[in-house]
Design a protein around this motif. Structure first.
Motif, PDB file in Angstrom:
ATOM      1  N   GLU A  63       0.818  -1.209   0.000  1.00 29.91           N
ATOM      2  CA  GLU A  63       0.000   0.000   0.000  1.00 29.91           C
ATOM      3  C   GLU A  63       0.857   1.268   0.000  1.00 29.91           C
ATOM      4  O   GLU A  63       0.474   2.298  -0.552  1.00 29.91           O
ATOM      5  N   ARG A  64       2.052   1.195   0.600  1.00 28.00           N
ATOM      6  CA  ARG A  64       2.952   2.350   0.590  1.00 28.00           C
ATOM      7  C   ARG A  64       3.525   2.551  -0.817  1.00 28.00           C
ATOM      8  O   ARG A  64       3.571   3.665  -1.333  1.00 28.00           O
ATOM      9  N   GLU A  84       2.162   1.662  -3.590  1.00 24.98           N
ATOM     10  CA  GLU A  84       1.062   2.148  -4.439  1.00 24.98           C
ATOM     11  C   GLU A  84       0.790   3.630  -4.193  1.00 24.98           C
ATOM     12  O   GLU A  84       0.560   4.388  -5.125  1.00 24.98           O
ATOM     13  N   ALA A  85       0.851   4.053  -2.933  1.00 23.40           N
ATOM     14  CA  ALA A  85       0.629   5.467  -2.613  1.00 23.40           C
ATOM     15  C   ALA A  85       1.713   6.341  -3.239  1.00 23.40           C
ATOM     16  O   ALA A  85       1.420   7.422  -3.768  1.00 23.40           O
ATOM     17  N   LYS A 114       1.121   6.479  -7.028  1.00 23.07           N
ATOM     18  CA  LYS A 114      -0.014   7.346  -7.364  1.00 23.07           C
ATOM     19  C   LYS A 114       0.325   8.823  -7.188  1.00 23.07           C
ATOM     20  O   LYS A 114      -0.195   9.665  -7.923  1.00 23.07           O
TER      21      LYS A 114
END
Length: 192
Positions: free
Chosen positions: A86-87, A89-90, A93
């Motif tokens: 998730e990090r 991906e953040a 993005k």
């Protein structure tokens, strides 16, 4: 955390870039990563693995062979470890699909990458570079690398030392600086 420049904690070079942007300078689009490298070390238990690898390297006498082995191990460990999905991906993005400069705040450029995925790989290479033999010897007896924000900046293909902008920036910052720019955008600033 990932911050656009003006929302990042104002320390060191980050504060200088923020002051220049507030004063009307065109500062390259900049993202500041704070705490992500620390999280990366913690979640992979990297600090403990590295500490064990360096046992016996520094003593009454420097064991150069063990130092080289420990540094190679630490670099490989960082390059082969994973960010939290998730990090990653953040970060992906948040970053544009453009030419991106990856570096530590207050330090020279490290990697120039095309796109967010390549910048992610460059981040791990940047963090691993703290474990090169010369870098370890420069901070010895301290084993752990200094904590510094990581900057990712959208730039053009050339980065140049800009004396004209440096003179203007010195008036804003209150002391002489060296300043690097890309296409008229401020990228890097440091005290003389």
């Amino acid at each position: 955390m990932i911050f656009p420049l003006m929302q990042a904690p104002p320390t060191g070079e980050v504060a200088q870039l923020q002051a220049l942007e507030r004063a009307g300078f065109r500062v390259a689009p900049t993202w500041v990563l704070v705490g992500i490298e620390v999280e990366f070390y913690q979640l992979g238990n990297l600090a403990e693995q590295i500490r064990r690898a360096f046992q016996g390297v520094f003593g009454a006498r420097l064991d150069e062979e063990r130092l080289e082995q420990a540094c190679a191990f630490a670099e490989r460990l960082l390059r082969e470890s994973y960010l939290l999905p998730e990090r990653a991906e953040a970060i992906r993005k948040a970053l544009p699909e453009a030419l991106l400069l990856v570096r530590y705040a207050g330090e020279p450029p490290f990697g120039l990458e095309a796109g967010s995925q390549a910048a992610l790989w460059a981040l791990k290479r940047l963090w691993a570079s703290r474990w090169q033999v010369d870098a370890v010897l420069a901070r010895e007896p301290q084993l752990a690398p200094p904590e510094a924000p990581t900057l990712v900046q959208q730039v053009g293909p050339e980065l140049t030392l800009d004396a004209g902008l440096a003179e203007e920036a010195a008036r804003v910052l209150g002391r002489p600086v060296r300043l690097w720019s890309s296409g008229g955008w401020v990228v890097r600033v440091g005290w003389v």
